[in-house]
Every structure is written in C-alpha cells, then in structure tokens.
Design an enzyme around this catalytic site. Structure first.
Site, PDB file in Angstrom:
ATOM      1  N   ASP A 410       0.851  -1.163   0.051  1.00  0.00           N
ATOM      2  CA  ASP A 410       0.087   0.021  -0.117  1.00  0.00           C
ATOM      3  C   ASP A 410       0.823   1.202  -0.245  1.00  0.00           C
ATOM      4  O   ASP A 410       1.933   1.208   0.684  1.00  0.00           O
ATOM      5  CB  ASP A 410      -1.007   0.144   1.196  1.00  0.00           C
ATOM      6  CG  ASP A 410      -0.095   0.195   2.408  1.00  0.00           C
ATOM      7  OD1 ASP A 410       0.782  -0.476   2.784  1.00  0.00           O
ATOM      8  OD2 ASP A 410      -0.380   0.909   3.232  1.00  0.00           O
ATOM      9  N   SER A 411       0.426   2.265  -0.768  1.00  0.00           N
ATOM     10  CA  SER A 411       0.989   3.549  -0.746  1.00  0.00           C
ATOM     11  C   SER A 411       2.689   3.480  -1.101  1.00  0.00           C
ATOM     12  O   SER A 411       2.761   3.172  -2.303  1.00  0.00           O
ATOM     13  CB  SER A 411       1.071   4.335   0.643  1.00  0.00           C
ATOM     14  OG  SER A 411       1.315   5.657   0.512  1.00  0.00           O
ATOM     15  N   ALA A 412       3.682   3.734  -0.207  1.00  0.00           N
ATOM     16  CA  ALA A 412       4.858   3.463  -0.767  1.00  0.00           C
ATOM     17  C   ALA A 412       5.416   1.935  -1.188  1.00  0.00           C
ATOM     18  O   ALA A 412       5.951   1.828  -1.960  1.00  0.00           O
ATOM     19  CB  ALA A 412       5.686   4.012   0.433  1.00  0.00           C
TER      20      ALA A 412
END
Length: 682
Positions: A410-412
């Site tokens: 998720d995200s990074a």
C-alpha cells in the site's frame, strides 16, 4: 447525486432560513444574528459561482476516468467534496430554520457553524479555480500538469492559503457520512485529529484548527516518522493485538546479505546472480516478518530458526502440536508496507496481514526495508528486490512451493511492488504472477493534479508532508535526522514535538478523556477577527506574482502560517524505478497483471488512474477499483467501519484472483534494456 438538485435545494433553504430568522424580532438586535445572516449571504454568493464551475467539470470529467465502469479521478472527487460541504450547509440551514425560535436555540453557536462552512466553501471555490486552470491547460485525458510553471504556481498558492478551517468544525466533513467520529481513533494514527481535545481546544474548534495548522505544516521529518509509527508503541500495538486474528507463525527474520543465484526466467538451465543490497553503506542483512495462520512444513526448520531474531519458535512447536503441520502452500504472498518511505514497519500492518493469511490460507513474507531519509533511494528497492529473490530461492522454508507468487503493498509499498517487478524483469529473474497495489504512489514528483489539490483539506497528508516524503526518499532533503529511538520514549524529539506527540498518543488510547494540560503547545493564541474566526491574512506583495489568477472580486483566505515547502526538481524523481508512471513502455511490458485499488478521497488517486491508463495503452493486463468515501491508508482502518472492511475485502479478492487465475503462456523474453532510447538505470 445531481448537482443541480443540491444547488437548488441550497437556494431554497437559505431563503427559508433568512425568512425564519427575520420573523424572530428578539434575535434581530443580536450581533451573532448579524454574523449568521452575513454568513448566509456569502454562502449564497459562493454557491452561485461554484455552481457554474461544478457544471463545467461534470460535463467533461468522465473523459478522465479509467473506463465507463470505473468512475474516478481528481476532478470527480473535487466536485464530490464541494457537494458534501453544501449538503452539510443544507442540513444546518434546515435546523436553524426549524429551531431559531426555540428557547434553547444558541445564535452564537449556529453563527459560528455557518461561518466555518462558509470559509470552507470559499477555499474549495479557490481549489476549483485552480482545477479549472489544470483542465484548460492539460492535454485531453491528462490529469497531471505537463507545465512546470503551473505546478510552481500551485505550490505558491498552497503555502499561503488558509487551511485551518478544514481542521476545526469542518474536520472530516467529506467522510463523516460514512465513518463519523470513529475516523478519529483509527489504528494508523488518525487519532491525531483529536490532538487538541483538551482544555480550550475542546470548546474552540476554530482555535484548534488554527493551532493544528500552525504546528503540523512545518514539522520536521523526525516528528512524522515518530507520528506514523505510533501504532507500534507498546500501548497501541497491545490493543491492536487483542482484536487481531491469532496466527501460529509470526517470526521476525534477519536474512544475511549474501549473493544469490537464481534460474534465468527465459532459460532455467542458466543462472542469474543477484547481489545483496549495497547502496549507501554496503552489504547488510534484510529484515523480514513471516506470518502464517497455520504452521506449515519448513516453517519449523532449523535452517529458518537460525535466521530468527532471538524470538521464540512458532506456538505449534510445543508438545502436542508437532504433528499438526499443514503441507506447503502452492501460493506465497510477499508484502511491502506503506509509510511514505520514511516510517512504519511490518508491525504497523500486522493486524490485517494476519487476517489475510487466514482468509487466503497463505504464508506472508513482509519486508522491513530501510527507511528514508537515513536510507534514500535505492536502498529500500534493493532490499525489497533482494528479499523477493531470497523468498523465491528459499520458499521451502516459508511453507510454500511458490507456484504462484503475488506482491502486495500500500502507498509506498505499492510503489515498491511495481519497481521490484520491473527490477526482476530487467535482471532476467522470474517476475511475480501478479501485483495488488493499494493507493500506490506512482509519480514521486511535485507535479500538480486535481487529486493532489486535496492535500489542502487533508490534515494527515498535507502537501508539505507529501513533499517531505518525496524529498526524503529521493535524497534531495538535506535535513539531518537522528536514528530512531525506542518508540515508547520521546527523548529524541524537541519540546513542542514531544508534547504534541504525547497528546496524540493519549488521544489514540482514549479519544475523549485526554488528561493533558491545555497549555501543552507553547504558542501564543491565534488572533481573532470580529466574527470569531482566526484572522485571515491578505495576499502579500511577494505573492502577487506567478500565482493563480482568480476572478475579479474573489480572493481565497490567506493564512498567517506560511508553509516552507522545498520542491527541488531532480532527475532522480523521474527515474522509472522511483516514479513507475514515467517508466518506458519496454519496461512496463514486463510487468505481470496489476490490480490497483484506489480511494476516491486520496491525494494519490490520480497516480492510480494515470498508471492504469498507461498500462492499458500498451496492452498490459490491469484492473482499477476506486472505493468511495475513504481516505488514504484505509487498509489500516479495516475495523473502523463496514465500508473500510469492504475496501479491504476488495484487496483480498484481487490477491485471490492472482493466485487462482490460470498462468499466462510465457511467450515474452526479457527486454533488451540497452536498446537506443530505452536505457534504464536502477
């Protein structure tokens, strides 16, 4: 919802409210009543201008969707946020019209409410003007600005625009219909929204908002690293473990940094040598966490236990359980956590990973890669790629035969899923069978897009923080950061930061019962205007150039707290292994099927939409799901509401598709990355 109905209803209820107030003679001499009527008039003025802007966006924003079945992009979200604000105003106006004659009606309180939403509507109007400029200047279907000057103008606007109104009475208005106050106490630090729930900040939301803006906009990276790691403190992690699923294997492993040899994907009779991570400080171990709902063969091996970081062996190795081992799973899930490349570990995401291991019946290897700014690019990528290769080679120890391998993050972590796969392809190593990336960061530049305009209203992901994370990971931030100390101490932080973090921790553990002193933030009170709101600052002379041109007679409110945002534009930001959205087609064509799960209320929404469009344009298998009314980081909010749980279930469903789909024929060979105009440096 039909925007025309919303604006028509707003006009009607405003007229009704003015009429109801005017009929109450006893109220007419009240100063608060004058403020209330003034706010209503300004709301009507803003709404008439906003209606034309919204009509323009709704006529064209479908052209920026991924496809007709997936409505979602930053323009849609901006319109939805504006309509959410108007719906709150309508609800409040109806209450005032019905109750203004009552003995318990508080004119001053309701005037403050309408003033707050009037201010929010004014600032949202300004964002729509900026978005309109994007729409007019960008190419058809393009969400990110190709004009460097336009991004710079937005940065200048952002640094001076008033933001506190979104942190006071209007806090979370765009999601309140779904998550309500429960959003404030989520496990990944959303409890920070209740930082100022003690003393004067309880009774004065505007002051709370102004103080929140003043403190958070210019905090150093050390604060954000510690703040986002709050879920790893002993108190919060203990509370999370109570509600999380029980697993039989939860081991931290330290994988030594030694060269690996793996079969060449195009010809298994040949081998590929994979070097250990070496960037910045040379070879070193990579820390990973193995999670498995059931004890499987290999997970109790002496070989694996030798890598264990001094932890006890799995529970099932105790007497009476030795023969209750499951066979190896044909699947293996490799996970890279989020945290803006600067914070969190597998422990922060442990709760939902345990659930995934149970629901998918699969062992999970989560990588604790080194964090920026101490370890900027490419250290994290090197460690994640090395851990991926090590897992392929040693899957027998992880309780898997690795017939199907999926990357999830998720995200990074979503960014690392994509770049690790690209790195595997460029090295000739077997690529994963699929990727599930939740709200990934695919463009680590400061380019402006309509969804990134949401950073003005998001207290947990303001633009200043987003830029700090980008600068930290790309190594362009020269700010020195001390090594992280134990999270349950605040000795590494400055006084203001330490006290603020103490407030956050207290709020996270007991939202409405904060026992901290109301003077915990050592700063002078914000000055007030006659209407009770924090003073807005007029545009200064040095802001008059190179900023957005607003229509004559309109100017957004300005803040007395200028934001210090450094936005160096360096080549590394456009490296394809940093910003996969900018990767050449030849590199992206080596990716496996990619499943993107984005959030409509996320500043990174356009990252997912544009990346999905790019993959589709070159014939790569890709799906995009846009979940409504949820913020960035919803994976860590699964226990907050049914909506967040449904979004998490969507992610699980995409991972299951990777595991259960028929393997595609292996027809492509590793690309020649030295071809002219396609040289890639990782």
């Amino acid at each position: 919802m039909d925007h025309r109905v919303v604006f028509s209803t707003l006009d009607s209820v405003c007229v009704e409210m003015i009429s109801a107030i005017s009929s109450q003679v006893s109220l007419l001499s009240n100063n608060a009543t004058s403020q209330l009527l003034s706010a209503i008039g300004r709301i009507q003025e803003h709404s008439h201008a906003v209606e034309a802007l919204v009509a323009g966006f709704t006529a064209v924003y479908h052209h920026y969707d991924f496809n007709a079945e997936t409505p979602g992009n930053g323009y849609r979200t901006l319109v939805k946020v504006v309509l959410s604000c108007l719906l709150h105003i309508i609800q409040k106006a109806r209450y005032i019209a019905s109750n203004c004659g009552g003995v318990f009606f508080r004119v001053d309180h309701n005037a403050s409410e309408m003033e707050a939403y009037c201010t929010a509507l004014c600032q949202l109007r300004a964002l729509l003007y900026v978005a309109q400029r994007l729409l007019n200047d960008n190419e058809h279907g393009q969400l990110y600005s190709q004009e460097e000057g336009l991004s710079e103008k937005f940065m200048k606007e952002y640094t001076s625009m008033h933001k506190a109104c979104f942190y006071g009475r209007c806090l979370g208005f765009q999601v309140s219909n779904i998550m309500g106050s429960r959003l404030m106490v989520s496990c990944d630090g959303v409890a920070a929204l209740s930082v100022f729930t003690s003393g004067k900040y309880v009774v004065d939301p505007e002051l709370r908002g102004a103080e929140f803006e003043r403190i958070t906009q210019n905090l150093d990276m050390q604060f954000w690293k510690t703040f986002w790691n709050i879920t790893e403190t002993e108190l919060i992690s203990s509370l999370a473990s109570i509600t999380s699923n029980t697993v039989q294997v939860n081991l931290m492993l330290s994988v030594p940094g030694e060269p690996l040899s793996l079969p060449l994907a195009s010809d298994p009779s040949l081998v590929v040598n994979v070097s250990p991570p070496v960037a910045h400080w040379g070879p070193g171990p990579v820390n990973v966490r193995l999670i498995s709902h059931a004890l499987r063969e290999g997970q109790d091996s002496a070989e694996l236990m030798a890598l264990s970081r001094g932890e006890r062996p799995p529970r099932s190795l105790s007497v009476g359980f030795r023969n209750q081992k499951s066979p190896p799973s044909p699947w293996l899930l490799i996970h890279f956590h989020g945290g803006g490349f600067v914070a969190q570990t597998s422990r922060s995401h442990e709760s939902y990973l345990k659930t995934w291991s149970r629901d998918l019946n699969v062992p999970i290897l989560s990588v604790d890669y080194s964090l920026a700014p101490e370890a900027p690019f490419p250290r994290a990528l090197e460690e994640c790629f090395y851990a991926y290769c090590w897992a392929l080679k040693n899957c027998h120890m992880l309780g898997s035969t690795a017939e199907r391998v999926c990357l999830a993050g998720d995200s990074a972590g979503g960014n690392l899923c994509l770049t690790v796969s690209m790195k595997a392809m460029s090295h000739g190593v077997r690529t994963p069978d699929g990727i599930m990336a939740a709200y990934p960061a695919t463009l680590l530049t400061t380019d402006v897009s309509p969804s990134r305009l949401l950073t003005l209203i998001d207290p947990l992901l303001p633009l200043s923080v987003l830029c700090r994370c980008i600068n930290a990971y790309t190594g362009t931030d020269s700010e020195a950061v001390q090594p992280m100390q134990q999270l349950d101490t605040l000795s590494a932080l400055g006084r203001d930061t330490a006290v603020l973090l103490g407030d956050i921790t207290q709020g996270a553990s007991n939202w409405l019962q904060s026992l901290l002193n109301s003077t915990s933030v050592s700063s002078p009170p914000a000055t007030r205007s006659a209407n009770g709101l924090p003073d807005a600052v007029p545009r200064s002379e040095d802001m008059s150039e190179d900023t957005t041109e607003f229509p004559e007679g309109f100017e957004p409110l300005r803040s007395g707290c200028l934001v210090d945002i450094r936005t160096p534009s360096t080549p590394i930001m456009r490296n394809p292994f940093v910003s996969p959205l900018l990767a050449p087609d030849i590199l992206l064509k080596g990716l496996p099927p990619v499943h993107l799960v984005a959030s409509a209320l996320d500043a990174l929404l356009d990252d997912s939409v544009m990346f999905a469009k790019k993959l589709r344009s070159i014939g790569q298998p890709v799906t995009l799901t846009v979940v409504e009314d949820l913020p960035h980081g919803f994976l860590s909010l699964s226990q907050i509401s049914t909506e967040t749980q449904e979004a998490v279930d969507t992610c699980v469903g995409r991972i299951r598709e990777v595991f259960e789909q028929d393997p595609p024929p292996k027809t492509h060979k590793p690309a020649n990355l030295n071809q002219k105009n396609n040289t890639v440096c990782g």
